[in-house]
Motif scaffolding. Structure first.
Motif, PDB file in Angstrom:
ATOM      1  N   LEU A   6     -17.967   9.144  -0.830  1.00  0.00           N
ATOM      2  CA  LEU A   6     -19.189   9.616  -1.463  1.00  0.00           C
ATOM      3  C   LEU A   6     -18.884  10.906  -2.212  1.00  0.00           C
ATOM      4  O   LEU A   6     -18.225  11.800  -1.674  1.00  0.00           O
ATOM      5  CB  LEU A   6     -20.257   9.894  -0.395  1.00  0.00           C
ATOM      6  CG  LEU A   6     -21.608  10.408  -0.876  1.00  0.00           C
ATOM      7  CD1 LEU A   6     -22.406   9.284  -1.535  1.00  0.00           C
ATOM      8  CD2 LEU A   6     -22.394  10.988   0.295  1.00  0.00           C
ATOM      9  N   VAL A   7     -19.337  10.993  -3.459  1.00  0.00           N
ATOM     10  CA  VAL A   7     -19.255  12.239  -4.219  1.00  0.00           C
ATOM     11  C   VAL A   7     -20.574  12.953  -3.959  1.00  0.00           C
ATOM     12  O   VAL A   7     -21.590  12.686  -4.588  1.00  0.00           O
ATOM     13  CB  VAL A   7     -19.029  11.977  -5.721  1.00  0.00           C
ATOM     14  CG1 VAL A   7     -18.956  13.296  -6.477  1.00  0.00           C
ATOM     15  CG2 VAL A   7     -17.759  11.157  -5.939  1.00  0.00           C
ATOM     16  N   ALA A   8     -20.552  13.847  -2.976  1.00  0.00           N
ATOM     17  CA  ALA A   8     -21.783  14.486  -2.489  1.00  0.00           C
ATOM     18  C   ALA A   8     -22.109  15.728  -3.301  1.00  0.00           C
ATOM     19  O   ALA A   8     -21.225  16.513  -3.648  1.00  0.00           O
ATOM     20  CB  ALA A   8     -21.624  14.862  -1.023  1.00  0.00           C
ATOM     21  N   PHE A   9     -23.404  15.895  -3.588  1.00  0.00           N
ATOM     22  CA  PHE A   9     -23.892  17.101  -4.258  1.00  0.00           C
ATOM     23  C   PHE A   9     -24.896  17.859  -3.410  1.00  0.00           C
ATOM     24  O   PHE A   9     -25.270  18.975  -3.737  1.00  0.00           O
ATOM     25  CB  PHE A   9     -24.496  16.791  -5.631  1.00  0.00           C
ATOM     26  CG  PHE A   9     -25.538  15.701  -5.629  1.00  0.00           C
ATOM     27  CD1 PHE A   9     -26.819  15.927  -5.163  1.00  0.00           C
ATOM     28  CD2 PHE A   9     -25.213  14.443  -6.097  1.00  0.00           C
ATOM     29  CE1 PHE A   9     -27.771  14.916  -5.150  1.00  0.00           C
ATOM     30  CE2 PHE A   9     -26.152  13.430  -6.105  1.00  0.00           C
ATOM     31  CZ  PHE A   9     -27.441  13.664  -5.631  1.00  0.00           C
ATOM     32  N   SER A  10     -25.325  17.253  -2.306  1.00  0.00           N
ATOM     33  CA  SER A  10     -26.347  17.872  -1.468  1.00  0.00           C
ATOM     34  C   SER A  10     -25.932  17.799  -0.002  1.00  0.00           C
ATOM     35  O   SER A  10     -25.421  16.784   0.459  1.00  0.00           O
ATOM     36  CB  SER A  10     -27.671  17.130  -1.678  1.00  0.00           C
ATOM     37  OG  SER A  10     -28.648  17.557  -0.766  1.00  0.00           O
ATOM     38  N   LEU A  11     -26.174  18.878   0.705  1.00  0.00           N
ATOM     39  CA  LEU A  11     -25.914  18.967   2.136  1.00  0.00           C
ATOM     40  C   LEU A  11     -27.214  19.362   2.815  1.00  0.00           C
ATOM     41  O   LEU A  11     -27.775  20.428   2.515  1.00  0.00           O
ATOM     42  CB  LEU A  11     -24.818  20.001   2.413  1.00  0.00           C
ATOM     43  CG  LEU A  11     -24.531  20.350   3.864  1.00  0.00           C
ATOM     44  CD1 LEU A  11     -24.013  19.135   4.624  1.00  0.00           C
ATOM     45  CD2 LEU A  11     -23.520  21.485   3.943  1.00  0.00           C
ATOM     46  N   ASP A  12     -27.706  18.483   3.661  1.00  0.00           N
ATOM     47  CA  ASP A  12     -28.965  18.716   4.381  1.00  0.00           C
ATOM     48  C   ASP A  12     -30.112  19.066   3.429  1.00  0.00           C
ATOM     49  O   ASP A  12     -30.914  19.962   3.680  1.00  0.00           O
ATOM     50  CB  ASP A  12     -28.795  19.804   5.448  1.00  0.00           C
ATOM     51  CG  ASP A  12     -27.836  19.377   6.548  1.00  0.00           C
ATOM     52  OD1 ASP A  12     -27.747  18.164   6.830  1.00  0.00           O
ATOM     53  OD2 ASP A  12     -27.176  20.258   7.129  1.00  0.00           O
ATOM     54  N   GLY A  13     -30.169  18.350   2.311  1.00  0.00           N
ATOM     55  CA  GLY A  13     -31.272  18.505   1.371  1.00  0.00           C
ATOM     56  C   GLY A  13     -31.143  19.646   0.390  1.00  0.00           C
ATOM     57  O   GLY A  13     -32.026  19.858  -0.439  1.00  0.00           O
ATOM     58  N   GLU A  14     -30.049  20.391   0.438  1.00  0.00           N
ATOM     59  CA  GLU A  14     -29.838  21.526  -0.465  1.00  0.00           C
ATOM     60  C   GLU A  14     -28.610  21.263  -1.332  1.00  0.00           C
ATOM     61  O   GLU A  14     -27.582  20.810  -0.831  1.00  0.00           O
ATOM     62  CB  GLU A  14     -29.611  22.818   0.327  1.00  0.00           C
ATOM     63  CG  GLU A  14     -30.770  23.222   1.206  1.00  0.00           C
ATOM     64  CD  GLU A  14     -31.980  23.699   0.422  1.00  0.00           C
ATOM     65  OE1 GLU A  14     -31.788  24.268  -0.674  1.00  0.00           O
ATOM     66  OE2 GLU A  14     -33.112  23.495   0.911  1.00  0.00           O
ATOM     67  N   LEU A  15     -28.728  21.570  -2.623  1.00  0.00           N
ATOM     68  CA  LEU A  15     -27.561  21.466  -3.488  1.00  0.00           C
ATOM     69  C   LEU A  15     -26.482  22.396  -2.964  1.00  0.00           C
ATOM     70  O   LEU A  15     -26.776  23.496  -2.493  1.00  0.00           O
ATOM     71  CB  LEU A  15     -27.917  21.843  -4.930  1.00  0.00           C
ATOM     72  CG  LEU A  15     -28.885  20.905  -5.644  1.00  0.00           C
ATOM     73  CD1 LEU A  15     -29.172  21.437  -7.045  1.00  0.00           C
ATOM     74  CD2 LEU A  15     -28.347  19.488  -5.703  1.00  0.00           C
ATOM     75  N   MET A  16     -25.246  21.950  -3.024  1.00  0.00           N
ATOM     76  CA  MET A  16     -24.141  22.751  -2.505  1.00  0.00           C
ATOM     77  C   MET A  16     -23.673  23.745  -3.571  1.00  0.00           C
ATOM     78  O   MET A  16     -23.423  23.363  -4.709  1.00  0.00           O
ATOM     79  CB  MET A  16     -22.987  21.852  -2.088  1.00  0.00           C
ATOM     80  CG  MET A  16     -23.296  21.011  -0.865  1.00  0.00           C
ATOM     81  SD  MET A  16     -21.896  20.012  -0.317  1.00  0.00           S
ATOM     82  CE  MET A  16     -21.804  18.802  -1.623  1.00  0.00           C
ATOM     83  N   SER A  17     -23.552  24.985  -3.188  1.00  0.00           N
ATOM     84  CA  SER A  17     -23.040  26.012  -4.091  1.00  0.00           C
ATOM     85  C   SER A  17     -21.511  26.000  -4.030  1.00  0.00           C
ATOM     86  O   SER A  17     -20.918  25.431  -3.108  1.00  0.00           O
ATOM     87  CB  SER A  17     -23.562  27.389  -3.680  1.00  0.00           C
ATOM     88  OG  SER A  17     -22.978  27.774  -2.448  1.00  0.00           O
ATOM     89  N   VAL A  18     -20.898  26.640  -5.005  1.00  0.00           N
ATOM     90  CA  VAL A  18     -19.439  26.761  -4.997  1.00  0.00           C
ATOM     91  C   VAL A  18     -18.984  27.429  -3.711  1.00  0.00           C
ATOM     92  O   VAL A  18     -17.987  27.030  -3.107  1.00  0.00           O
ATOM     93  CB  VAL A  18     -18.951  27.544  -6.242  1.00  0.00           C
ATOM     94  CG1 VAL A  18     -17.476  27.862  -6.148  1.00  0.00           C
ATOM     95  CG2 VAL A  18     -19.246  26.748  -7.505  1.00  0.00           C
ATOM     96  N   ARG A  19     -19.723  28.396  -3.253  1.00  0.00           N
ATOM     97  CA  ARG A  19     -19.388  29.110  -2.020  1.00  0.00           C
ATOM     98  C   ARG A  19     -19.392  28.184  -0.803  1.00  0.00           C
ATOM     99  O   ARG A  19     -18.663  28.403   0.164  1.00  0.00           O
ATOM    100  CB  ARG A  19     -20.384  30.252  -1.820  1.00  0.00           C
ATOM    101  CG  ARG A  19     -20.094  31.131  -0.656  1.00  0.00           C
ATOM    102  CD  ARG A  19     -21.147  32.249  -0.573  1.00  0.00           C
ATOM    103  NE  ARG A  19     -20.733  33.253   0.337  1.00  0.00           N
ATOM    104  CZ  ARG A  19     -20.189  34.410  -0.005  1.00  0.00           C
ATOM    105  NH1 ARG A  19     -19.987  34.688  -1.271  1.00  0.00           N
ATOM    106  NH2 ARG A  19     -19.843  35.281   0.895  1.00  0.00           N
TER     107      ARG A  19
END
Length: 152
Positions: A102-115
């Motif tokens: 999976l190419v994920a962009f969200s973790l637990d409903g929040e967009l993932m930041s570079v950090r």
């Protein structure tokens, strides 16, 4: 019909993923640029899993690698995934299966930041398939993903 963003000006959002390389014969183009909306337009899925980098079970949302490669009419056997810092890993196209990467962009409903390993992170459903809970797949789980190159 493939979906993609031509440029950040066209999409009004920054390009977060470029895919390039070997398309199927007759496919339009050999470079695709995606903003978040274009990735979502491919169709999203969620995976609930633990990882060796996080505590507890988390929900990841993103685009299956299989759907992404189908969208760009990829025709190859290997992929090079490259991160923002130019770190790269090789993945076989065979990882692009239903219930696979999976190419994920969200973790637990929040967009993932570079950090926090974003904007994109290739993850596997480690808890759903014991084969994925292995160092081989952990090594392919590249975060801060920025591009995927399709190779023969």
């Amino acid at each position: 019909m493939p979906v993609f963003a031509e440029s950040s000006e066209d999409a009004k959002r920054p390009i977060i993923l470029s895919v390039y390389g070997k398309p199927q014969a007759g496919a339009p183009g050999d470079v695709w640029h995606f903003d978040l909306d274009a990735l979502k337009a491919i169709g999203t899925t969620t995976v609930q899993t633990t990882t060796i980098w996080t505590n507890g079970t988390h929900e990841f949302e993103g685009v299956s690698l299989a759907a992404l490669l189908e969208n760009v009419s990829a025709d190859g056997s290997r992929l090079i995934a490259r991160a923002l810092n130019d770190y790269s890993v090789e993945l076989p196209v065979s990882d692009a299966v239903e219930g696979g990467a999976l190419v994920a962009f969200s973790l637990d409903g929040e967009l993932m930041s570079v950090r926090d390993k974003g904007p994109l992170w290739i993850i596997y459903p480690y808890d759903d398939n014991p084969a994925y809970a292995h160092e081989v797949y952990y090594s392919r789980s590249i975060w801060q993903l920025r591009e995927i190159q399709i190779l023969e």
